[in-house]
Design an enzyme around this catalytic site. Structure first.
Site, PDB file in Angstrom:
ATOM      1  N   ASP A 131       0.736  -1.195   0.037  1.00 60.33           N
ATOM      2  CA  ASP A 131      -0.129  -0.005   0.031  1.00 60.33           C
ATOM      3  C   ASP A 131       0.833   1.357   0.052  1.00 60.33           C
ATOM      4  O   ASP A 131       1.922   1.294   0.846  1.00 60.33           O
ATOM      5  CB  ASP A 131      -0.769  -0.151   1.249  1.00 60.33           C
ATOM      6  CG  ASP A 131      -1.901   0.920   1.107  1.00 60.33           C
ATOM      7  OD1 ASP A 131      -3.019   0.762   0.375  1.00 60.33           O
ATOM      8  OD2 ASP A 131      -2.069   1.810   2.057  1.00 60.33           O
ATOM      9  N   GLU A 157       1.820  -0.492  -4.774  1.00 56.33           N
ATOM     10  CA  GLU A 157       0.878   0.307  -5.089  1.00 56.33           C
ATOM     11  C   GLU A 157       1.764   1.779  -5.584  1.00 56.33           C
ATOM     12  O   GLU A 157       1.712   2.529  -4.460  1.00 56.33           O
ATOM     13  CB  GLU A 157      -0.340   0.642  -4.192  1.00 56.33           C
ATOM     14  CG  GLU A 157      -1.276   1.527  -4.759  1.00 56.33           C
ATOM     15  CD  GLU A 157      -2.073   2.195  -3.695  1.00 56.33           C
ATOM     16  OE1 GLU A 157      -2.998   2.940  -3.807  1.00 56.33           O
ATOM     17  OE2 GLU A 157      -1.713   2.508  -2.394  1.00 56.33           O
TER      18      GLU A 157
HETATM   19  C1  GLC Z   1      -4.279   2.776  -0.819  1.00 63.01           C
HETATM   20  C2  GLC Z   1      -5.562   1.893  -0.619  1.00 63.01           C
HETATM   21  C3  GLC Z   1      -6.815   2.868  -0.344  1.00 63.01           C
HETATM   22  C4  GLC Z   1      -6.417   3.408   1.239  1.00 63.01           C
HETATM   23  C5  GLC Z   1      -5.090   4.236   1.067  1.00 63.01           C
HETATM   24  C6  GLC Z   1      -4.724   4.412   2.572  1.00 63.01           C
HETATM   25  O1  GLC Z   1      -4.093   3.840  -1.514  1.00 63.01           O
HETATM   26  O2  GLC Z   1      -5.557   1.386  -1.852  1.00 63.01           O
HETATM   27  O3  GLC Z   1      -7.951   2.023  -0.107  1.00 63.01           O
HETATM   28  O4  GLC Z   1      -7.573   4.191   1.706  1.00 63.01           O
HETATM   29  O5  GLC Z   1      -4.069   3.437   0.768  1.00 63.01           O
HETATM   30  O6  GLC Z   1      -4.244   3.378   3.176  1.00 63.01           O
END
Ligand code: GLC
Ligand code: CA
Length: 530
Positions: free
Chosen positions: A204, A268
Site C-alpha cells: 500500500d 501501489e
Molecule cells: C491505498 C489503498 C486505499 C487506502 C489508502 C490508505 O491507496 O488502496 O484504499 O484508503 O491506501 O491506506
C-alpha cells in the site's frame, strides 16, 4: 524467451484482486469472509488465474476498511481466523493459485498497540515509531502538509501538546520509517506471512513511506503539477516520493530473495510519471517485482492514448523488469463504468488489451463479467472520504459493492433476507451464473482469453511491438507469430494481418482465416496467429 522458468508462473499468469468484504459471505452477516473466498476457488480456477491479491484481512477498526491495521499478524474476526487463511492458502495452492496479501506499511490504525503506547507520552517506548512535531509558535500545525483525504496532515495530541502526522485519516497515524525499530518490526511481519506460505504482497502507498527528515513545507503547486495537487495548492515534494523509500523496498526484496521461491513485491506505485514508476523497479532485479501503472489506469480507453502509455512504459522499463496492467481496483471506478460507460463491446476490448499486453494483468473482482459500479446513495456511504466530500466526490463505495453471483435474493453474495454491508447492483442485469450458461457472455470471453494466454508463449512472455494501423485502431505484435488488433472507434476500419483468428471479442470470428487484411467492426478486437 525473455523470462526465466521461475518467473513464468506470474509473468504468463493473471492475477485477480479480491476485496474480501464484497466477495462472498458464508456466515450470513452481509460481509464477505475468508471461507467465502475458499468456497469460490473452483470458480477462480476455472477462470484460469494464477494468483490472488487479497485486500487487507488483518485486524482493523475499519476507519478505512482494512487499510487501518491494528494487528499485522492477526486476521480480523469479521473475516475469520488465521486457520481460515491457512486453509485458503493451501486450497488455492492445490489449484495452482498463489495468494498475495496486502501490506500497509505507511501507517497503522490509531488503535494499534504501538500507537496506543506512543500516544501515552513523549517518553513512551514507541513514541518515535510515529512522526511527532511541536506546533508552530502560534499553535498551528508544524508545517503545511495536507492529508490525501483532505485537511491538514497533522492532528494535535492534546495531552503532550505535540502533533502527529497522518497522510490519510487522522485515525491512520503515519509510521516513522527513519526508525530502525519500525524497519525491524516489518522485517518480522513480512517473514511471518511468507513463512506461512503467502506468496508476496501488494504494498500500500509504498511511495509515501519516508518523509522529509526536516519536515520542510511543501512548495506551492504550479500549472505543470498533477490536478489533485493543483487543487490542494501544494506540490507533495516532502511528504511523498522521497528517494529513501527505495531503501526499504530493496530491504524487503533482499529478504524475499532469501526464500527458495521468492515471494513477489507488487507496489501501489500511485505516481504521475512513468519515469517515477520505473524507479521502483530499481535496477530491474533488486526492488519491486512490479508496480501498478497508474498512468495507464488513468488513461482513457482510446487507442492513441493507451498505445502511447504502453510504448513509453516498454521503452522505460529496466532490463529484466516486468509490467503490470490494471483497469479497476477498490479505489477507482470499475473499468466497465469508467472506461466503457457500460458498453459491453468496449468492456471486451478493455479486457482483451489487459489480457494480451506484455505484462501481468490484475483483474479486479467483477471485471471478468463486465460488472459496473454499484448505485450508492448518500445514506449508503461507508467510505469516510465519500462522507466528507459528498456530493462533489462520492468516494469509493461504488466500486466496492458486492459481487453478484446469481440472480437470486442476496445475489448469491449473502443469504436471502440479509442486508449486504453495501447495496448490490442489479444482479438480474449482471451475474456469474447467467454468464456461465452463455457462450457469448463477457465471462466466457474472459475465460477464453486467459486460457489462450496461458497456452501461448507469445502472449505469455513474448516481446511487445507496436504495428502501424489507422487512427482509432491499435495493433501490436506479441512474439514471433501473434498479432493483436483492435478497432477502438465508432466506424469499421481495416487492419493488416495474416493468419487465423484465435480469439475475438466477437466469438463468431474465431477460427476465421485472414489473408493480408481484415475489416474490423467498431469496438472489436482480434488475436491472430500465423
Ligand atoms: C491505498 C489503498 C486505499 C487506502 C489508502 C490508505 O491507496 O488502496 O484504499 O484508503 O491506501 O491506506
Ligand atoms: Ca460474513
Amino acid at each position: 524467451m525473455s523470462t526465466s522458468d521461475a518467473d513464468r508462473w506470474w509473468h504468463g499468469g493473471v492475477f485477480y484482486q479480491i476485496y474480501p468484504r464484497s466477495f462472498a459471505d458464508t456466515n450470513h452477516d452481509g460481509v464477505g469472509d475468508l471461507p467465502g473466498i475458499t468456497a469460490k476457488l473452483d470458480y477462480l480456477a476455472d477462470l484460469g488465474i494464477s494468483g490472488i491479491w487479497l485486500s487487507p484481512v488483518t485486524v482493523s477498526p475499519d476507519r478505512d476498511w482494512g487499510y487501518d491495521v491494528a494487528d499485522y499478524c492477526g486476521i480480523d474476526p469479521g473475516f475469520g481466523t488465521l486457520a481460515d487463511l491457512d486453509t485458503l492458502v493451501s486450497e488455492a495452492g492445490h489449484r495452482g493459485i498463489r495468494i498475495l496479501m496486502d501490506l500497509v506499511p505507511n501507517h497503522t490504525s490509531d488503535q494499534h498497540s504501538w500507537f496506543v503506547d506512543a500516544r501515552s507520552g513523549p517518553d513512551a517506548a514507541h513514541r518515535d515509531w510515529y512522526v511527532w512535531a511541536h506546533p508552530k509558535p502560534d499553535g498551528s500545525p508544524p508545517n503545511n502538509w495536507l492529508s490525501v483525504f483532505g485537511g491538514s496532515a497533522w492532528e494535535l495530541d492534546e495531552a503532550s501538546g505535540q502533533y502527529y502526522l497522518h497522510n490519510f485519516e487522522a485515525q491512520q497515524p503515519d509510521l516513522n520509517w527513519w526508525s530502525e525499530d519500525v524497519r525491524g518490526a516489518f522485517d518480522a511481519i513480512v517473514r511471518f506471512w511468507w513463512d506461512r506460505g503467502v506468496s508476496g504482497f501488494r504494498i500500500d502507498v509504498c511511495n509515501m513511506m519516508i518523509k522529509d527528515a526536516e519536515l520542510r513545507d511543501n512548495p506551492p503547486a504550479t500549472e505543470g503539477d498533477p490536478l489533485d495537487q493543483q487543487l490542494m495548492g501544494l506540490r507533495a515534494v516532502y511528504n511523498s516520493d522521497r528517494p529513501e523509500a527505495h531503501n526499504i523496498l530493496q530491504r524487503w526484496r533482499t529478504i524475499a530473495d532469501g526464500y527458495e521461491t521468492p515471494p513477489l513485491l507488487i507496489g501501489e506505485t500511485n505516481v504521475e510519471q512513468l519515469t517515477t514508476l520505473m524507479e521502483f523497479y530499481g535496477d530491474g532485479r533488486n526492488e519491486l517485482h512490479g508496480g501498478f501503472n497508474f498512468v495507464f489506469i488513468n488513461a482513457n480507453l482510446e487507442a492513441e492514448a493507451m498505445r502511447r502509455v504502453v510504448e513509453d512504459t516498454e521503452a522505460l522499463l529496466p532490463e529484466g523488469a516486468w509490467p503490470i496492467w490494471t483497469g479497476s481496483n477498490h479505489d477507482v471506478s470499475r473499468l466497465a463504468t469508467r472506461w466503457a460507460g457500460g458498453d459491453v463491446a468496449k468492456v471486451r476490448c478493455a479486457l482483451l488489451i489487459l489480457l494480451t499486453l506484455r505484462g501481468t494483468p490484475f483483474l479486479y473482482q467483477g471485471d471478468e463479467i463486465g460488472l459496473t459500479d454499484g448505485p450508492i446513495f448518500q445514506s449508503d456511504l461507508h467510505d469516510a472520504v465519500g462522507i466528507r466530500f459528498w456530493p462533489y466526490y462520492k468516494g469509493r463505495d461504488p466500486e466496492r459493492t458486492p459481487m453478484p453471483w446469481s440472480n437470486t435474493p442476496g445475489g448469491g453474495f449473502t443469504s436471502p433476507g440479509v442486508t449486504p454491508w453495501l447495496p448490490m447492483g442489479d444482479p438480474a442485469a449482471c451475474n456469474v451464473a447467467d454468464q456461465e450458461a452463455d457462450v457469448d457472455s463477457v465471462l466466457a470471453f474472459t475465460r477464453r482469453a486467459i486460457a489462450g494466454r496461458r497456452h501461448s508463449d507469445d502472449l505469455a512472455v513474448g516481446p511487445y511491438r507496436s504495428l502501424p494501423s489507422p487512427t482509432g485502431t491499435w495493433a501490436y505484435a506479441r512474439g514471433e507469430r501473434t498479432v493483436v488488433a483492435l478497432n477502438m472507434s465508432e466506424r469499421a476500419q481495416p487492419v493488416e494481418a495474416t493468419g487465423t483468428i484465435v480469439l475475438s471479442t466477437e466469438r463468431t470470428l474465431e477460427g476465421t482465416a485472414v489473408e493480408g487484411a481484415l475489416t474490423l467492426a467498431p469496438w472489436t478486437g482480434v488475436v491472430i496467429t500465423s
